[in-house]
Design an enzyme around this catalytic site. Sequence first.
Site, mmCIF file in Angstrom:
data_model
loop_
_atom_site.group_PDB
_atom_site.id
_atom_site.type_symbol
_atom_site.label_atom_id
_atom_site.label_comp_id
_atom_site.label_asym_id
_atom_site.label_seq_id
_atom_site.Cartn_x
_atom_site.Cartn_y
_atom_site.Cartn_z
ATOM 1 C CG ASP A 179 -5.031 -1.806 0.714
ATOM 2 O OD1 ASP A 179 -5.334 -2.303 -0.381
ATOM 3 O OD2 ASP A 179 -4.882 -0.580 0.881
ATOM 4 C CG ASP A 233 -2.964 -1.808 -4.372
ATOM 5 O OD1 ASP A 233 -3.773 -1.221 -5.114
ATOM 6 O OD2 ASP A 233 -3.038 -1.784 -3.130
#
Length: 208
Positions: free
Chosen positions: A149, A183
């Site tokens: 991330d 995401d």
Amino acid sequence: MKQQKIHIGWLVTALVLLLLVIDQVIKIYIKTHFFLGESHEITSWFHIEFIENNGMAWGMTFFNKLVLSLFRLGAISVLIWYIYRLIKKGTCRMLYLTLITLILSGAIGNMLDSMFYGLIFSGSSPDYVSYVVPFGQGYQSFLMGKVVDMFRFPFFTITWPDWLPFLGGNRFTFFDPVFNFADSCVSVGVIAMAIFCRKDIENLKEWI
């Protein structure tokens, strides 16, 4: 009609591949150029911050890592089958098909991290940058790799009034989760479907 279905099938495939390339290029660059936890402020409300997680989108964790990976594989298989049926029927809206494809691409993007990153990269650390290793000699086994991330959007921070029970005096940042491109694909797909494709969702059984 058959040629049109084939054309749509290739468009869906091309979109999935494009989104996966974007997702993986970003992740691999961050993985191999940033120390774990390294953060750069691009603007006051946009930061690049490298973290890894074992869980679901937005860093959430509800399941054992292996169980989660197997669940993802099952969900991806169902989505691929569903998209195939939608294209075969040839009557669904392109908007709906595109949004389902976004969700599928995001799911595959994070699944690739779990499947292969543990096999091809060294572990990330605050002390050194991860690097590529011979296949199978990485930091984890198949399906057990961590998801990369990097995007964080702390739009604003407030301090709760002291009179509020439990929260008083604490700081709150909106929006603070660190996430990735995959995401975003899932989130945009789900939110847009809820807004623009309610009838398609209500008629889900008819498409199948």
